[in-house]
Write a protein that holds these residues in place. Structure first.
Motif, mmCIF file in Angstrom:
data_model
loop_
_atom_site.group_PDB
_atom_site.id
_atom_site.type_symbol
_atom_site.label_atom_id
_atom_site.label_comp_id
_atom_site.label_asym_id
_atom_site.label_seq_id
_atom_site.Cartn_x
_atom_site.Cartn_y
_atom_site.Cartn_z
ATOM 1 N N GLY A 1 0.776 -1.235 0.000
ATOM 2 C CA GLY A 1 0.000 0.000 0.000
ATOM 3 C C GLY A 1 0.806 1.283 0.000
ATOM 4 N N ILE A 2 1.985 1.318 -0.609
ATOM 5 C CA ILE A 2 2.812 2.530 -0.622
ATOM 6 C C ILE A 2 2.105 3.617 -1.431
ATOM 7 C CG2 ILE A 2 5.097 3.485 -1.127
ATOM 8 C CD1 ILE A 2 4.942 1.186 0.987
ATOM 9 N N LYS A 3 2.055 4.831 -0.905
ATOM 10 C CA LYS A 3 1.313 5.922 -1.550
ATOM 11 C C LYS A 3 2.209 6.981 -2.174
ATOM 12 C CE LYS A 3 -2.476 3.999 -0.199
ATOM 13 N NZ LYS A 3 -3.184 3.138 -1.177
ATOM 14 N N ASP A 4 3.426 7.127 -1.690
ATOM 15 C CA ASP A 4 4.295 8.214 -2.141
ATOM 16 C C ASP A 4 5.232 7.710 -3.241
ATOM 17 O OD1 ASP A 4 6.855 9.852 -2.151
ATOM 18 O OD2 ASP A 4 5.626 11.063 -0.811
ATOM 19 N N PRO A 5 5.142 8.275 -4.460
ATOM 20 C CA PRO A 5 6.002 7.799 -5.552
ATOM 21 C C PRO A 5 7.485 8.023 -5.292
ATOM 22 C CG PRO A 5 4.829 9.792 -6.206
ATOM 23 C CD PRO A 5 4.224 9.339 -4.916
ATOM 24 N N GLY A 6 7.814 9.091 -4.565
ATOM 25 C CA GLY A 6 9.208 9.335 -4.227
ATOM 26 C C GLY A 6 9.755 8.261 -3.311
ATOM 27 N N ASN A 7 8.954 7.840 -2.332
ATOM 28 C CA ASN A 7 9.373 6.743 -1.454
ATOM 29 C C ASN A 7 9.586 5.464 -2.243
ATOM 30 O OD1 ASN A 7 9.539 7.948 1.085
ATOM 31 N ND2 ASN A 7 7.391 7.606 1.557
ATOM 32 N N LEU A 8 8.638 5.136 -3.108
ATOM 33 C CA LEU A 8 8.746 3.902 -3.875
ATOM 34 C C LEU A 8 9.990 3.924 -4.765
ATOM 35 C CD1 LEU A 8 7.790 1.167 -4.791
ATOM 36 C CD2 LEU A 8 6.211 2.300 -6.375
ATOM 37 N N GLY A 9 10.201 5.041 -5.468
ATOM 38 C CA GLY A 9 11.366 5.141 -6.331
ATOM 39 C C GLY A 9 12.675 5.035 -5.565
ATOM 40 N N THR A 10 12.724 5.665 -4.389
ATOM 41 C CA THR A 10 13.932 5.613 -3.564
ATOM 42 C C THR A 10 14.188 4.202 -3.057
ATOM 43 O OG1 THR A 10 13.632 7.917 -2.901
ATOM 44 C CG2 THR A 10 15.066 6.574 -1.524
ATOM 45 N N ILE A 11 13.135 3.490 -2.696
ATOM 46 C CA ILE A 11 13.301 2.105 -2.239
ATOM 47 C C ILE A 11 13.820 1.231 -3.374
ATOM 48 C CG2 ILE A 11 12.046 0.051 -1.472
ATOM 49 C CD1 ILE A 11 10.241 1.976 0.161
ATOM 50 N N ILE A 12 13.276 1.391 -4.572
ATOM 51 C CA ILE A 12 13.759 0.616 -5.717
ATOM 52 C C ILE A 12 15.240 0.899 -5.956
ATOM 53 C CG2 ILE A 12 13.575 0.346 -8.225
ATOM 54 C CD1 ILE A 12 10.526 0.815 -7.881
ATOM 55 N N ARG A 13 15.631 2.158 -5.832
ATOM 56 C CA ARG A 13 17.046 2.530 -5.996
ATOM 57 C C ARG A 13 17.905 1.875 -4.923
ATOM 58 N NH1 ARG A 13 19.242 8.810 -5.789
ATOM 59 N NH2 ARG A 13 21.446 8.380 -6.278
ATOM 60 N N PRO B 1 4.794 2.265 -9.990
ATOM 61 C CA PRO B 1 6.249 2.443 -10.051
ATOM 62 C C PRO B 1 6.711 3.077 -11.360
ATOM 63 C CG PRO B 1 5.688 0.171 -10.499
ATOM 64 C CD PRO B 1 4.413 0.856 -10.078
ATOM 65 N N PHE B 2 5.805 3.136 -12.348
ATOM 66 C CA PHE B 2 6.166 3.698 -13.644
ATOM 67 C C PHE B 2 5.631 5.113 -13.854
ATOM 68 C CE2 PHE B 2 6.359 -0.953 -14.385
ATOM 69 C CZ PHE B 2 7.704 -1.032 -14.690
ATOM 70 N N GLY B 3 5.138 5.745 -12.781
ATOM 71 C CA GLY B 3 4.808 7.159 -12.845
ATOM 72 C C GLY B 3 6.081 7.986 -12.928
ATOM 73 N N VAL B 4 5.965 9.194 -13.464
ATOM 74 C CA VAL B 4 7.149 10.021 -13.708
ATOM 75 C C VAL B 4 7.940 10.266 -12.424
ATOM 76 C CG1 VAL B 4 7.949 12.299 -14.438
ATOM 77 C CG2 VAL B 4 6.205 11.120 -15.758
ATOM 78 N N GLU B 5 7.262 10.609 -11.316
ATOM 79 C CA GLU B 5 7.976 10.905 -10.069
ATOM 80 C C GLU B 5 8.707 9.685 -9.532
ATOM 81 O OE1 GLU B 5 5.888 13.121 -7.000
ATOM 82 O OE2 GLU B 5 4.439 13.779 -8.500
ATOM 83 N N ALA B 6 8.056 8.527 -9.603
ATOM 84 C CA ALA B 6 8.695 7.310 -9.115
ATOM 85 C C ALA B 6 9.900 6.955 -9.973
ATOM 86 C CB ALA B 6 7.692 6.155 -9.100
ATOM 87 N N VAL B 7 9.746 7.030 -11.281
ATOM 88 C CA VAL B 7 10.849 6.703 -12.184
ATOM 89 C C VAL B 7 12.032 7.645 -11.952
ATOM 90 C CG1 VAL B 7 11.579 6.634 -14.610
ATOM 91 C CG2 VAL B 7 9.383 5.643 -13.940
ATOM 92 N N ARG B 8 11.749 8.946 -11.797
ATOM 93 C CA ARG B 8 12.831 9.899 -11.510
ATOM 94 C C ARG B 8 13.565 9.519 -10.235
ATOM 95 N NH1 ARG B 8 9.355 15.422 -12.564
ATOM 96 N NH2 ARG B 8 9.629 15.552 -14.837
ATOM 97 N N ALA B 9 12.813 9.125 -9.198
ATOM 98 C CA ALA B 9 13.434 8.817 -7.904
ATOM 99 C C ALA B 9 14.279 7.550 -7.962
ATOM 100 C CB ALA B 9 12.355 8.684 -6.823
#
Length: 272
Positions: A129-141, A160-168
């Motif tokens: 249930g992660i809601k913040d794309p920045g958090n998700l992207g940072t975790i993937i990194r 995970p493929f939203g622009v903010e998540a991908v950038r993070a």
């Protein structure tokens, strides 16, 4: 040597440009199975990782760059479209006044449940249930940085493929396998996990450093930013742990907490 066919576009009403801009909306990404990534290095890295590129867009400033030429050739060879556009068009696509000069549209990629098994590192991360794309992207990194095997997205998790998540992710989205499961699917799949399942929880009674991860396959289960792990998923854990805090902050950022956990789990197998 084949000559790359490049179409020059300066109009914001161009159908392909409208299609790319529409990918800012989750419903359009879901319907099309496509997503946008920005930056010459990230686009080139994705192509090197054999991600199917459907559209390559670049600005006139980088038209003669060797990397752009190489990516354009790969895009055309795989049936993709290559566009040279004005900076105004790039600004609209990226929603930035100072846009990246290279943008790629790629096919999304998720793996099936049958491929979620302990690999080289023996470590997977499941996020509920992660809601913040920045958090998700940072975790993937971070998963990429520690060499963990991949990420399972459980339940209603941000795209995970939203622009903010991908950038993070800073490109790690192209290196880290991603799987999706409902909570019920995850509970059923968990029975086949051959190692331990560790979750962070406010009622956890173990110090996260005391588990003794060693080289056992480990599944790290993290809940969402607001409420943490729901009880049914917490019940799937062999260990419920906490990260000690001494200051006045009531909690840690989810991505930070996941990073702390991953580095502890991988501590015995990471070396300079």
């Amino acid at each position: 040597m084949n000559v790359v066919t490049v179409k020059t576009v300066t109009s914001l009403t161009n159908p392909t440009i409208k299609e790319i801009r529409a990918l800012a909306l989750p419903k359009n990404r879901k319907a099309s199975g496509l997503f946008v990534t920005e930056g010459m290095k990230l686009v080139a890295d994705a192509v090197e990782e054999n991600w199917p590129i459907r559209i390559l867009v670049y600005g006139a400033k980088v038209a003669g760059h060797a990397v752009v030429g190489k990516v354009a050739a790969r895009a055309q060879a795989s049936g993709g479209t290559v566009l040279e556009v004005s900076e105004a068009v790039l600004s609209k696509i990226t929603r930035r006044d100072n846009p990246q000069m290279v943008v790629g549209v790629f096919e999304q990629r998720f793996i099936g449940r049958e491929r979620v098994k302990p690999g080289r590192s023996g470590v997977w991360v499941a996020l509920e249930g992660i809601k913040d794309p920045g958090n998700l992207g940072t975790i993937i990194r971070t998963v990429d940085a520690v060499g963990a095997d991949g990420v399972i997205l459980v339940g209603d998790t941000v795209d995970p493929f939203g622009v903010e998540a991908v950038r993070a992710t800073m490109g790690s989205v192209f290196h880290v396998p991603l799987a999706r499961m409902s909570a019920a699917e995850f509970a059923a799949w968990r029975k086949s996990w051959p190692g331990i399942v560790v979750g962070t929880h406010l009622s956890g009674r173990e110090d996260y450093r005391a588990v003794g991860y060693g080289k056992r396959p480990t599944l790290l289960l993290m809940g969402n930013e607001q409420s943490g792990l729901p009880d049914p998923l917490a019940g799937l854990c062999d260990h419920l742990v906490r990260i000690p805090q001494e200051g006045r902050a009531d909690s840690l950022n989810l991505a930070i907490a996941t990073g702390i956990m991953l580095y502890e789990i991988r501590r015995e197998r990471l070396a300079l």
